[in-house]
Design an enzyme around this catalytic site. Structure first.
Site, PDB file in Angstrom:
ATOM      1  N   CYS A   1     -11.597  -0.350   5.089  1.00 12.90           N
ATOM      2  CA  CYS A   1     -12.331  -0.293   3.745  1.00 12.90           C
ATOM      3  C   CYS A   1     -13.360  -1.348   3.666  1.00 12.90           C
ATOM      4  O   CYS A   1     -14.367  -1.270   4.656  1.00 12.90           O
ATOM      5  CB  CYS A   1     -11.206  -0.373   2.468  1.00 12.90           C
ATOM      6  SG  CYS A   1     -12.083  -0.275   0.881  1.00 12.90           S
TER       7      CYS A   1
ATOM      8  N   ASP B   1     -12.298  11.851   3.032  1.00 19.16           N
ATOM      9  CA  ASP B   1     -12.972  10.558   2.344  1.00 19.16           C
ATOM     10  C   ASP B   1     -14.266  10.881   1.638  1.00 19.16           C
ATOM     11  O   ASP B   1     -15.282  10.887   2.309  1.00 19.16           O
ATOM     12  CB  ASP B   1     -13.008   9.510   3.312  1.00 19.16           C
ATOM     13  CG  ASP B   1     -13.401   8.171   2.668  1.00 19.16           C
ATOM     14  OD1 ASP B   1     -13.532   8.103   1.635  1.00 19.16           O
ATOM     15  OD2 ASP B   1     -13.285   7.047   3.449  1.00 19.16           O
TER      16      ASP B   1
ATOM     17  N   HIS C   1      -9.324   8.510   2.517  1.00 20.10           N
ATOM     18  CA  HIS C   1      -9.715   7.067   2.592  1.00 20.10           C
ATOM     19  C   HIS C   1      -8.330   6.349   2.629  1.00 20.10           C
ATOM     20  O   HIS C   1      -7.476   6.705   1.885  1.00 20.10           O
ATOM     21  CB  HIS C   1     -10.542   6.868   1.661  1.00 20.10           C
ATOM     22  CG  HIS C   1     -11.213   5.398   1.626  1.00 20.10           C
ATOM     23  ND1 HIS C   1     -12.248   4.900   2.434  1.00 20.10           N
ATOM     24  CD2 HIS C   1     -10.654   4.395   1.190  1.00 20.10           C
ATOM     25  CE1 HIS C   1     -12.304   3.660   2.379  1.00 20.10           C
ATOM     26  NE2 HIS C   1     -11.442   3.267   1.516  1.00 20.10           N
TER      27      HIS C   1
END
Length: 235
Positions: free
Chosen positions: A124, A172, A204
């Site tokens: 991330c 995502d 994600h």
């Protein structure tokens, strides 16, 4: 389906401090069962240095690496996305890269580290910082961003020396597939390096087994390519 390896407690692990960016930084260090190996930086998600990130460091140690997860938030951990966003926004990219370069300094100074360069694995926010760090620090020779979030403009990849293996989820919505294509093109045009950017049928944060979006099969596949990639680049 292949299960992800978990930490067995065999490698030595400890909280550490080291000078970085003009301050005293903190981090989590995991050593392999052999006691030595190539160095890998593990870069946190926007939540902070959580148990999940420490567990990733332990998994890498089980695979033969000396893994250091630096704490970019100075001991703070977010529990809600709004809080995580505030903490991310309070950390300028340039400052994050400075702190991470200090972590590279520390890792390469350890007698247990056998490599002259390091790998960087991040998730991330940390996946984005993998790319920012690798673009700025030629001592990073293997860059593995998991669903890396780029804050603002892409980094300047003209000084990139690292080979890149990226893992992204097709579902995502925060990272459109077109942006992954643009990333690969920028890396190739500016550095001459062909990045291996892989897509998985997942969302994600699919690697985080503490989140509802965890996808065990995609996570296992990503891990199975990450470990040999790191060994190939670092020795």
């Amino acid at each position: 389906m292949t299960e992800l390896p978990k930490s067995t407690g065999a490698p030595a692990h400890q909280n550490v401090t080291f000078p970085s960016g003009g301050t005293t930084a903190h981090g989590y260090l995991a050593l392999p069962p052999s006691g030595s190996g190539p160095g890998v930086i593990v870069i946190q998600e926007w939540w902070g240095l959580t148990d999940h990130i420490a567990d990733v460091a332990d998994r890498l140690a089980q695979e033969g690496f000396v893994a250091l997860a630096p704490d970019l938030y100075g001991g703070n951990v977010a529990h809600e996305s709004e809080e995580a966003l505030r903490m991310l926004q309070a950390l300028p990219v340039s400052r994050g890269v400075e702190l991470l370069s200090g972590a590279v300094n520390h890792l390469l100074s350890l007698p247990e580290v056998t490599s002259d360069t390091v790998g960087a694995v991040g998730f991330c926010m940390g996946g984005g910082f993998v790319l920012y760090l690798a673009a700025a620090d030629p001592r990073v020779s293997a860059a593995v961003p998991f669903y890396g979030v780029i804050q603002g403009e892409l980094p300047d990849f003209s000084g990139l020396k690292a080979q890149v293996l990226g893992h992204y989820g097709e579902l995502d919505q925060s990272i459109p597939v077109e942006s992954i294509d643009s990333l690969g093109k920028a890396i190739k045009e500016q550095s001459g390096i062909t990045a291996d950017l892989r897509l998985y049928p997942a969302d994600h944060a699919f690697f985080n087994d503490g989140r509802p979006v965890y996808d065990a099969e995609s996570a296992a596949l990503a891990w199975q390519s990450t470990v040999p990639f790191l060994h190939e680049q670092l020795g």
